[in-house]
Design a protein around this motif. Structure first.
Motif, PDB file in Angstrom:
ATOM      1  N   UNK A 102       5.294   3.989 -50.826  1.00 22.60           N
ATOM      2  CA  UNK A 102       4.474   5.180 -50.975  1.00 22.60           C
ATOM      3  C   UNK A 102       3.133   4.874 -50.631  1.00 22.60           C
ATOM      4  N   UNK A 103       2.778   3.587 -50.707  1.00 26.59           N
ATOM      5  CA  UNK A 103       1.521   3.130 -50.342  1.00 26.59           C
ATOM      6  C   UNK A 103       1.492   2.725 -48.931  1.00 26.59           C
ATOM      7  N   UNK A 104       2.272   2.517 -48.218  1.00 27.94           N
ATOM      8  CA  UNK A 104       2.404   2.216 -46.966  1.00 27.94           C
ATOM      9  C   UNK A 104       2.716   3.149 -45.888  1.00 27.94           C
ATOM     10  N   UNK A 105       3.199   4.512 -46.189  1.00 26.66           N
ATOM     11  CA  UNK A 105       3.411   5.662 -45.295  1.00 26.66           C
ATOM     12  C   UNK A 105       2.764   6.750 -46.093  1.00 26.66           C
ATOM     13  N   UNK A 106       2.513   7.707 -45.277  1.00 18.37           N
ATOM     14  CA  UNK A 106       2.372   9.239 -45.613  1.00 18.37           C
ATOM     15  C   UNK A 106       3.839   9.842 -46.099  1.00 18.37           C
ATOM     16  N   UNK A 107       3.898  10.568 -47.131  1.00 17.89           N
ATOM     17  CA  UNK A 107       5.119  11.050 -47.658  1.00 17.89           C
ATOM     18  C   UNK A 107       4.915  12.545 -48.042  1.00 17.89           C
ATOM     19  N   UNK A 108       5.792  13.438 -47.342  1.00 16.32           N
ATOM     20  CA  UNK A 108       5.781  14.781 -47.456  1.00 16.32           C
ATOM     21  C   UNK A 108       6.116  15.327 -48.956  1.00 16.32           C
ATOM     22  N   UNK A 109       7.195  14.857 -49.302  1.00 12.32           N
ATOM     23  CA  UNK A 109       7.953  15.310 -50.478  1.00 12.32           C
ATOM     24  C   UNK A 109       8.631  14.367 -51.350  1.00 12.32           C
TER      25      UNK A 109
END
Length: 288
Positions: A102-109
């Motif tokens: 979660x810290x490394x990528x943008x997450x939509x849902x």
């Protein structure tokens, strides 16, 4: 006669040209609709990634300390954004690496069952979700994850679980045209029985075995209902739990199900073109 022959030859060439273009278009369309499923090698833990033309869905992220491996795998696959993260249940060997992801990528849902846990690992997960700026959606039977490329439905838990966190496991069914995958998390026989009693269609070509091949999952009636051609087992080499257990291996053999194990094959890649599934051992995706 010569003119007639010339005209017929020209018409023949035109027909061949357009038939060739249609074949190329069909191959292009099929390539664009390909779905890839990766059973990541994260040692004794669980992490599965689904890639379609429009989706990048991560189910679990391995144990604490394995998030860096998951991030490395995803970046090697060219992933820049994750459309959905599914935390099947709060056990550390499933969500321990998700804070790093979660810290490394943008997450939509983000999807997770509505069950609380008091461990530092679970708190780290919740904090990472909060920092991502998204709200956790409840993972429960009947929830559909929107997609233009495949059908994604969470089919369990059907009811609240027990003190056993595994009983809260989110179970995801993915249908890509004629091919179906079923991802069990750590769902125990209790969940399997509920699914069968409810009459839910669990038939799948590939079954992600519950609880790393422990004897608390994969009952004979359930295996017979799923009737998969292949079974994916995520387990660590020489793990202390003796996963997968001999009783499960014997049951799979009795049902003539081909077994794919991350402890022996490394990361396992399944590629679906909608009608057939090919399997590749990705030993280049091994944990550090």
């Amino acid at each position: 006669m010569k003119w007639a022959s010339t005209i017929l030859l020209a018409l023949g060439l035109i027909i061949i040209f357009y038939m060739t273009r249609e074949d190329e278009a069909l191959r292009t369309d099929r390539a664009e609709t390909t779905v890839s499923v990766y059973g990541f090698d994260v040692g004794q833990g669980d992490s599965t990634f689904i890639r379609t033309k429009t989706d990048a869905i991560l189910i679990d992220g391995g144990n604490n300390g394995k998030g860096d491996d998951v991030v490395r795998y995803l970046k090697a696959l060219g992933v820049r954004r994750i459309t959905a993260v599914i935390a099947t249940h709060p056990d550390a060997d499933h969500i321990g690496g998700l804070d790093t992801v979660l810290e490394a990528f943008d997450v939509d849902q983000v999807y997770a069952p509505r069950v609380n846990h008091t461990t530092d690992t679970y708190r780290d997960f919740l904090l990472a979700v909060k920092n991502e700026g998204v709200t956790i959606k409840t993972a429960k039977a009947g929830v559909v994850i929107p997609s233009e490329s495949a059908d994604f439905e969470i089919i369990a838990p059907l009811t609240d679980g027990t003190r056993d966190l595994n009983s809260w496991s989110a179970v995801l069914k993915m249908t890509h045209e004629e091919n179906t995958f079923l991802f069990m998390g750590d769902a125990p026989t209790r969940t399997e029985q509920q699914l069968l009693t409810a009459g839910i269609d669990v038939k799948a070509d590939v079954l992600k075995i519950g609880h790393h091949g422990a004897d608390t999952s994969s009952s004979i009636p359930f295996l017979q209902a799923v009737h998969p051609e292949r079974a994916l087992i995520s387990a660590g080499e020489g793990n202390a739990y003796n996963h997968p257990r001999p009783i499960v291996m014997n049951a799979l053999a009795a049902e003539s199900i081909t077994i794919d194990r991350t402890d022996r094959m490394g990361t396992i890649e399944y590629t679906s073109d909608g009608t057939a599934i090919t399997v590749t051992s990705r030993k280049d995706f091994r944990p550090n």
